[in-house]
Every structure is written in C-alpha cells, then in structure tokens.
Design a protein around this motif. Structure first.
Motif, short mmCIF file in Angstrom:
data_model
loop_
_atom_site.label_atom_id
_atom_site.label_comp_id
_atom_site.label_asym_id
_atom_site.label_seq_id
_atom_site.Cartn_x
_atom_site.Cartn_y
_atom_site.Cartn_z
N TRP A 9 0.99 -1.47 -0.18
CA TRP A 9 -0.34 -0.44 -0.15
C TRP A 9 1.06 1.31 -0.07
O TRP A 9 1.46 1.57 0.62
CB TRP A 9 -0.84 -0.22 0.88
CG TRP A 9 -1.79 -1.20 1.40
CD1 TRP A 9 -2.43 -1.55 0.54
CD2 TRP A 9 -2.44 -1.26 2.17
NE1 TRP A 9 -3.16 -2.32 0.75
CE2 TRP A 9 -2.37 -2.87 2.21
CE3 TRP A 9 -2.56 -1.10 3.28
CZ2 TRP A 9 -3.53 -3.57 3.47
CZ3 TRP A 9 -3.13 -2.32 5.26
CH2 TRP A 9 -3.72 -3.27 4.44
N ALA A 10 0.77 1.88 -1.47
CA ALA A 10 1.77 3.27 -1.08
C ALA A 10 0.60 4.61 -0.62
O ALA A 10 -0.29 4.94 -0.96
CB ALA A 10 1.86 3.56 -2.44
N VAL A 11 0.88 5.28 0.73
CA VAL A 11 -0.42 5.90 1.16
C VAL A 11 0.75 7.11 0.82
O VAL A 11 1.88 7.21 1.54
CB VAL A 11 -0.24 5.76 2.61
CG1 VAL A 11 -0.84 6.75 3.81
CG2 VAL A 11 -1.17 3.92 2.52
N ASN A 12 -0.12 8.43 1.27
CA ASN A 12 0.21 10.03 0.78
C ASN A 12 -0.20 11.02 0.67
O ASN A 12 -1.03 10.77 0.36
CB ASN A 12 1.27 9.52 -0.52
CG ASN A 12 2.77 8.86 -0.89
OD1 ASN A 12 3.87 9.64 -0.04
ND2 ASN A 12 2.52 7.75 -1.58
N GLY A 13 0.16 11.92 1.36
CA GLY A 13 -0.30 13.06 2.70
C GLY A 13 -0.56 13.74 1.21
O GLY A 13 0.49 13.99 0.21
N TYR A 14 -2.11 14.89 0.83
CA TYR A 14 -1.78 16.03 -0.20
C TYR A 14 -3.04 17.30 0.96
O TYR A 14 -3.85 16.81 1.65
CB TYR A 14 -2.77 15.13 -1.25
CG TYR A 14 -2.60 14.00 -1.78
CD1 TYR A 14 -1.49 15.07 -3.10
CD2 TYR A 14 -2.56 13.05 -1.74
CE1 TYR A 14 -1.01 13.69 -4.06
CE2 TYR A 14 -1.66 12.16 -1.94
CZ TYR A 14 -0.90 12.68 -3.25
OH TYR A 14 0.19 11.71 -4.19
N GLY A 15 -2.16 18.03 0.41
CA GLY A 15 -2.81 19.24 1.18
C GLY A 15 -4.29 19.53 1.39
O GLY A 15 -4.47 19.15 -0.18
N ILE A 16 -5.12 20.02 2.03
CA ILE A 16 -6.63 19.65 1.41
C ILE A 16 -6.83 21.08 0.58
O ILE A 16 -7.50 20.77 0.04
CB ILE A 16 -6.90 20.67 2.85
CG1 ILE A 16 -8.99 19.93 2.82
CG2 ILE A 16 -7.20 21.36 3.61
CD1 ILE A 16 -9.35 18.84 2.87
N GLY A 17 -6.02 21.71 0.43
CA GLY A 17 -6.30 22.81 -0.66
C GLY A 17 -5.64 22.17 -2.11
O GLY A 17 -6.19 22.84 -2.86
N GLU A 18 -5.32 21.22 -1.93
CA GLU A 18 -5.05 20.71 -3.43
C GLU A 18 -6.42 20.36 -3.94
O GLU A 18 -6.82 20.17 -5.72
CB GLU A 18 -3.64 19.76 -3.22
CG GLU A 18 -2.59 20.38 -3.28
CD GLU A 18 -1.76 19.41 -3.19
OE1 GLU A 18 -1.15 18.70 -4.01
OE2 GLU A 18 -0.86 18.73 -2.14
N LEU A 19 -7.26 19.77 -2.54
CA LEU A 19 -8.33 18.98 -3.49
C LEU A 19 -9.42 20.68 -3.37
O LEU A 19 -10.52 20.63 -4.53
CB LEU A 19 -8.65 17.72 -2.47
CG LEU A 19 -10.09 17.81 -2.05
CD1 LEU A 19 -10.29 16.97 -3.54
CD2 LEU A 19 -10.73 16.35 -1.23
N VAL A 20 -9.57 20.86 -2.24
CA VAL A 20 -10.51 22.03 -2.88
C VAL A 20 -10.16 23.14 -4.36
O VAL A 20 -10.60 23.34 -4.71
CB VAL A 20 -10.88 23.16 -1.93
CG1 VAL A 20 -10.72 24.82 -1.81
CG2 VAL A 20 -11.19 22.57 -0.39
N ALA A 21 -9.20 23.42 -4.80
CA ALA A 21 -8.61 23.67 -6.03
C ALA A 21 -9.52 23.04 -7.14
O ALA A 21 -10.00 23.21 -8.12
CB ALA A 21 -6.79 23.67 -6.60
#
Ligand code: MN
Length: 501
Positions: A204-216
């Motif tokens: 499993w490759a688990v990586n984080g993304y800032g919520i701002g990237e999703l909001v964009a």
C-alpha cells in the motif's frame, strides 16, 4: 470496480520421466480436464490456465520464474498427479515470489475395485506424490494453502475460488495508492502506524495531500456537472423534500455534489484506490464529505475516517476480493452498546461514512446537523442493513508487526425503529458473545474502526494475512479468553523470533 478477468492462476502438474511418455501424456490430458472442470464449476473471477506438465528441475524453475515476471499471473495451483521427487522443486519454490495453492486431489474420485492394477497405481499416485511435495513446502517454510478433495467436489471448487479471490486481491494490493487529505485526527493512536512498513508488507502506497489541493479541484466543478449529478441523486435515492430541486436546503445537496465531483476527479487523475480525510482539517471545504464518501465507497474506493489509512487500504483490498459477489463491504465503527442481558448487541455506525453497498433497500438522502467539525450541515445516506453473518476486520500496527484481527458477527434487525438516528446503522451480535468478543478485541488492541463485510469470511482474511506474512487473530464462536490471551502471548514470541528464521 476493478475487473479481475484479465488475471490468471497457473495450473502446474508435477511428475517425472520415470513412467515413460504414455503415462506422461495421460497426466497432461487429465490435468487439462481438471483445469476445464475447475474453470466451469464456479464463478471464478480469475481464469485458471493450464501449463505443460513439469518433470525436471529446469522446467520447474523456469515456470516459477515466468510466473514471477508475468504481470497477469496471481499465483500457482500445484498438483502432483504422480510422484515428483521434491528436490527438483527446491530452486523453483525458492525463487517463487507469488502465492501458491497446493491442490491435493486425484483424477479419479473412486477406486475402481474390479479393475485396479499396477498401471492404474502408477498413474494415480497423488496420495503419496503430494506428500513428497508437501514435505518440501514445509521443509522450506513456504506459506501456501492446501485444499484436499476430489476436483469435482463443490467444496473443493469453492475453496479454490476463495483462494483465487484472495490471491487476486494480494496481486492488486501491491498497486493500491491511498490519498490522505490532511493528516491523522490529532492525538489518536490506533489510526497511526508505519507507512513504510505497510508498503513493504502489503504494497500500500500511502501519501498525504494538502486539503487546498483537493479544494482547488472541487472549485473547478461546473454548475452543469452539479445539475446532472443532483438529478442522478434524486432518482437513485429516496430524498428529504428540503433537499430536492426546489427545497429550502437544495444548495446543501449541490455543495455535496460539488465535493463528490471534485473528489472523484482527484482520485481518478491520481490513480488512487482509496482515501482518508479528517474533520479537523477541512479548510476551504463547506461540508464534511458524507454522501460523497458513501458513494465513492460504493464504487469501490477504500475509505478511512480521521486519517485512518490502514482501514482505507484494507477496505479497498476487501472490495477487490469480493468483486462480483452479492452483498457489500463498508468502513464501520463500533458505536454504542445494548447491554440487555437477554440479547447484548453492538450498534455499528459512523458519523456519516457508511458504504451504501451494505444498505438493505433504498437509502434515504438526508441532511442533519453535525456537532463536530464546525462546518455546514452535511448531507448523508441513512439506511438499515440486512440480517445475516458478517465479519469485522481491523488492522493494527503493533510496533514490531502488523496484526489483522477478525470478529465474526451476526447482523440482526433492530427491535424497534430508530426515527431520530441520522446515520446509516447496523446492529450485530458478536461471536461468541458480546462480553467475550469485546474483551478479546480489547486484549488484541483492535481498533474502533473496522471494515465490515457481508460477503467475505474469516478464511478470506486469514489467507490474505498469510500471503502478507502478518499476524492473524480470529474471534469466533469457539473463542475463550484464556486461550485467546495465550495465543497473543505466544504470537509475541513467534513474531519476535520469526524475523530471524
Ligand atoms: Mn471514527
């Protein structure tokens, strides 16, 4: 959902040259008939492919190496029609990097009492040929599944189907990518863990993304897309009037649709199989995603709330395992108890995010206040879940190893309506009983979050844990606390020492 039809398991029959070409020809014919029979006998998600009979160390090693490098081969089914001296298998099994199932069968079901002679005996030697093969598997400490019985026995077919599903999920597991929006719910312990070790063990490759990237991405969604999705939602679910097109709170449904469309785009573009979010980190989002998460799970995505990436990845894995089966798999949480001595129960739910694949009947789309998170009221699907056997699965990082814990439960219908409960919910009777099951779960460090499955069994999960080489603990009708605590103690020693074996 992922289509598993492109995947294949290779059927390898072992023999040797001692018996002459005529016998080997018959071995090949019989093996092909078995493969044909197995492919036709059950609803296999994966094709079983016949491979030529192997009689030398070189042939065995070559087929194992080919299996390793084939992107579509999920593992081997091995069978010794005759005797196949097992030192020939050492190099092949030593290099095999894929799971294998040892099918201990025999071409004929019955002994032909009146006709049996030495030719028959020479051809039909699985009873001892498979024991020779079994020895080398054990001598080499190779993990594998052993299925015993005649190949036309429906029980054998269903055991093979079960293994095929697990091996397919194991194959796919190594390609699962999980997007974490935000981090973990602050200060929570059980949802944390070693992501490097998880990738080494499970893939499993688990990586984080800032919520701002999703909001964009969410902000790119057009009104036209939202119109279309809202129409779809109104036709797919029963819906509170306030959420309908001319209702007072229709804008909340539109906001939920916007979030869903953005999330879906983000996940598709990134090739993700699952995701997590947390209500503590939603900056720029209007609602905590409820309905969007429920619908994405229904479409096959794994999900874990409060940053629970282990549940997101496990749920995705379980959804792959269960592809095409009736019933569903959902993120779940043990929420509250019914301690009535005449029938103790657990009420499972989450604030919002229960997958509608386990819904009994048409879900109702509703909007209610959510006391935490400080966001606008979220839209969600509310429903009951049908009765029947199910399992709860938890994955824990114990510091020196991963542990997969399963509790068998029986879902039951609530004795009364729950008119004020604004979430999807399921009531269950844990095996062997609530007191024992909850104590065992707590001793095992089991999480409050689980994956709830209606169509997988403890055996699926055990086989998966075996393939991954991680600890498996089961709480079922036979569990008693003394033995269970001892099993945990003994496993501590085993897993400490096993690293050096
Ligand atoms: Mn939770």
């Amino acid at each position: 959902m992922k289509n598993l039809n492109a995947l294949e398991a290779w059927f390898i029959t072992g023999s040797q040259d001692l018996y002459g070409p005529e016998t080997l020809k018959q071995v090949a014919v019989n093996s092909q008939e078995i493969v044909k029979g197995l492919n036709g006998s059950a609803s296999h998600p994966v094709k079983i492919v016949y491979k030529p009979v192997v009689t030398t160390p070189d042939e065995i090693t070559r087929v194992c190496m080919d299996a390793n490098s084939s992107p579509s081969c999920i593992g081997l089914i091995t069978w010794m029609h005759t005797f196949s001296p097992a030192k020939m298998w050492i190099a092949g099994l030593g290099s095999l990097g894929k799971p294998f199932l040892h099918l201990h069968t025999q071409f004929n079901r019955d002994i032909p009492w009146a006709d049996i002679d030495m030719d028959f005996m020479n051809l039909n030697q699985s009873a001892h040929g498979d024991r020779e093969f079994g020895f080398i598997g054990s001598r080499m400490r190779k993990e594998r599944k052993v299925v015993v019985g005649h190949w036309q026995d429906p029980e054998v077919a269903s055991s093979i189907e079960l293994w095929l599903r697990v091996a397919a999920a194991w194959h796919e597991s190594k390609q699962i990518r999980i997007a974490r929006f935000g981090d973990n719910m602050r200060e929570v312990a059980v949802t944390e863990g070693d992501k490097v070790e998880a990738q080494m063990k499970f893939g499993w490759a688990v990586n984080g993304y800032g919520i701002g990237e999703l909001v964009a991405v969410i902000d790119q969604v057009t009104d036209k897309q939202i119109d279309l999705l809202c129409e779809e939602l109104e036709s797919e679910y029963m819906m509170q009037d306030v959420l309908r097109k001319r209702g007072d709170r229709h804008t909340s449904l539109r906001e939920s649709a916007r979030i869903e469309l953005g999330l879906r785009t983000f996940l598709e573009e990134g090739g993700f199989g699952g995701f997590t979010d947390t209500f503590e980190d939603l900056h720029g989002m209007v609602q905590l995603p409820g309905l969007p998460v429920q619908r994405l799970m229904h479409d096959g995505y794994g999900f874990g709330a409060e940053g629970d990436w282990k549940m997101a990845a496990m749920l995705r894995t379980m959804k792959i395992m269960a592809a095409g089966l009736p019933g569903g798999n959902s993120f779940m949480e043990d929420y509250t108890y019914h301690f009535d001595p005449s029938g103790m129960r657990v009420l499972g739910a989450h604030m919002l995010e229960i997958c509608s694949s386990i819904a009994d009947g048409k879900p109702v789309c509703e909007i209610h206040e959510l006391g935490i998170g400080g966001k606008a009221d979220p839209v969600r699907l509310c429903f009951n879940v049908s009765e029947g056997p199910a399992i709860n699965v938890s994955v824990l990082d114990m510091g020196n190893r991963f542990r997969i814990l399963v509790n068998e439960v029986e879902a039951v219908l609530p004795p009364q309506d729950l008119p004020k409960l604004p979430t999807a919910r399921v009531l269950w009777d844990p095996k062997p009983d609530l007191k024992t099951a909850a104590a065992a779960w707590i001793f095992a460090g089991g999480a409050h979050h689980t994956c709830y499955s209606q169509n997988l069994t403890a055996e699926h999960i055990m086989d998966f844990a075996n393939m991954a080489g991680v600890e498996f603990l089961l709480i079922d009708k036979d569990t008693n606390l003394r033995d269970f605590k001892n099993e945990i103690r003994w496993n501590e020693v085993y897993y400490h020492m096993a690293k050096g074996l």
